[in-house]
Design an enzyme around this catalytic site. Sequence first.
Site, PDB file in Angstrom:
ATOM      1  N   TYR A 140       0.806  -1.226   0.000  1.00  0.00           N
ATOM      2  CA  TYR A 140       0.000   0.000   0.000  1.00  0.00           C
ATOM      3  C   TYR A 140       0.840   1.278   0.000  1.00  0.00           C
ATOM      4  O   TYR A 140       0.313   2.354   0.275  1.00  0.00           O
ATOM      5  CB  TYR A 140      -0.960   0.036   1.200  1.00  0.00           C
ATOM      6  CG  TYR A 140      -1.887  -1.146   1.283  1.00  0.00           C
ATOM      7  CD1 TYR A 140      -2.674  -1.520   0.200  1.00  0.00           C
ATOM      8  CD2 TYR A 140      -1.973  -1.904   2.447  1.00  0.00           C
ATOM      9  CE1 TYR A 140      -3.526  -2.606   0.276  1.00  0.00           C
ATOM     10  CE2 TYR A 140      -2.822  -2.993   2.533  1.00  0.00           C
ATOM     11  CZ  TYR A 140      -3.594  -3.339   1.443  1.00  0.00           C
ATOM     12  OH  TYR A 140      -4.429  -4.413   1.519  1.00  0.00           O
ATOM     13  N   CYS A 167     -13.912  -3.744   2.447  1.00  0.00           N
ATOM     14  CA  CYS A 167     -13.306  -3.767   3.783  1.00  0.00           C
ATOM     15  C   CYS A 167     -12.773  -2.414   4.237  1.00  0.00           C
ATOM     16  O   CYS A 167     -13.166  -1.908   5.288  1.00  0.00           O
ATOM     17  CB  CYS A 167     -12.174  -4.797   3.826  1.00  0.00           C
ATOM     18  SG  CYS A 167     -12.738  -6.504   3.701  1.00  0.00           S
ATOM     19  N   LYS A 182      -9.837  -3.844  -7.385  1.00  0.00           N
ATOM     20  CA  LYS A 182      -8.452  -4.238  -7.616  1.00  0.00           C
ATOM     21  C   LYS A 182      -8.442  -5.336  -8.676  1.00  0.00           C
ATOM     22  O   LYS A 182      -9.460  -6.008  -8.892  1.00  0.00           O
ATOM     23  CB  LYS A 182      -7.780  -4.728  -6.331  1.00  0.00           C
ATOM     24  CG  LYS A 182      -8.355  -6.022  -5.764  1.00  0.00           C
ATOM     25  CD  LYS A 182      -7.597  -6.448  -4.510  1.00  0.00           C
ATOM     26  CE  LYS A 182      -8.147  -7.757  -3.954  1.00  0.00           C
ATOM     27  NZ  LYS A 182      -7.405  -8.176  -2.733  1.00  0.00           N
TER      28      LYS A 182
END
Length: 238
Positions: free
Chosen positions: A65, A76, A132
């Site tokens: 990240y 999430c 993603k």
Amino acid sequence: GVDAPFVHAAVRSAEMVKYVANAFHALKVCFANEIGDLCAALGADTHEVMRIFLMDRKLNVSQAYLRPGFAFGGSCLPKDLRALLYAARTADVSPQVLSAILPSNEAQIRRGVDRVLETRKRRVGVIGLSFKPGTDDLRESPMVTLVEALIGKGCDVRILDPSVSLARLVGANRRYIEEEIPHIASLMCEDIQQLLDHAEVLVIGSASREAAHALAAIGPEHIVVDLTRGALRPASTP
């Protein structure tokens, strides 16, 4: 001497590294202190929480990240951040750093929309719709928000994401996309060529194989808006 590798870098990059490092250190201090405030208010042991948190070297304390790209999304991160902020409000705690995360993320999406609109082209092709690569989870995907905004601004959008099969979407995932973009089925392309034939502007929303192939196949007539910030290289084969 210092036991560390010697790195050759441009002067501007070297200068930025120093500022980035110290800004990140300051951010970590503020983050840890806000978590400490929350733990104290909620009756949790802050040292135990952070000790367990730091045990994760795959995501929590790692390179994960920390590569510039586009906004986060999914089922999430936004949900759990909102839950933490709600708990803070109920405990009368005001975590300034945590409270700034979602607005900052939303600003990244607006910046992406603006980059497309600045081209002054109407026909837009988008690669990557899920939050993603490699998943069909569309819930709170920043690309869904971007597509919705572009449509609202009058753009003629087409989308390619081989991981997303509308017929296979179920439950909350299916409800989400049907509520956000009810006519999504009419926007989906079957292959890269169909997308490129439509698009004046190609928006790269994910570092996927399809995106790399599209970059290798574009012509001089295409304008590329790469939201991955150069994370991709053209594929060697189409």
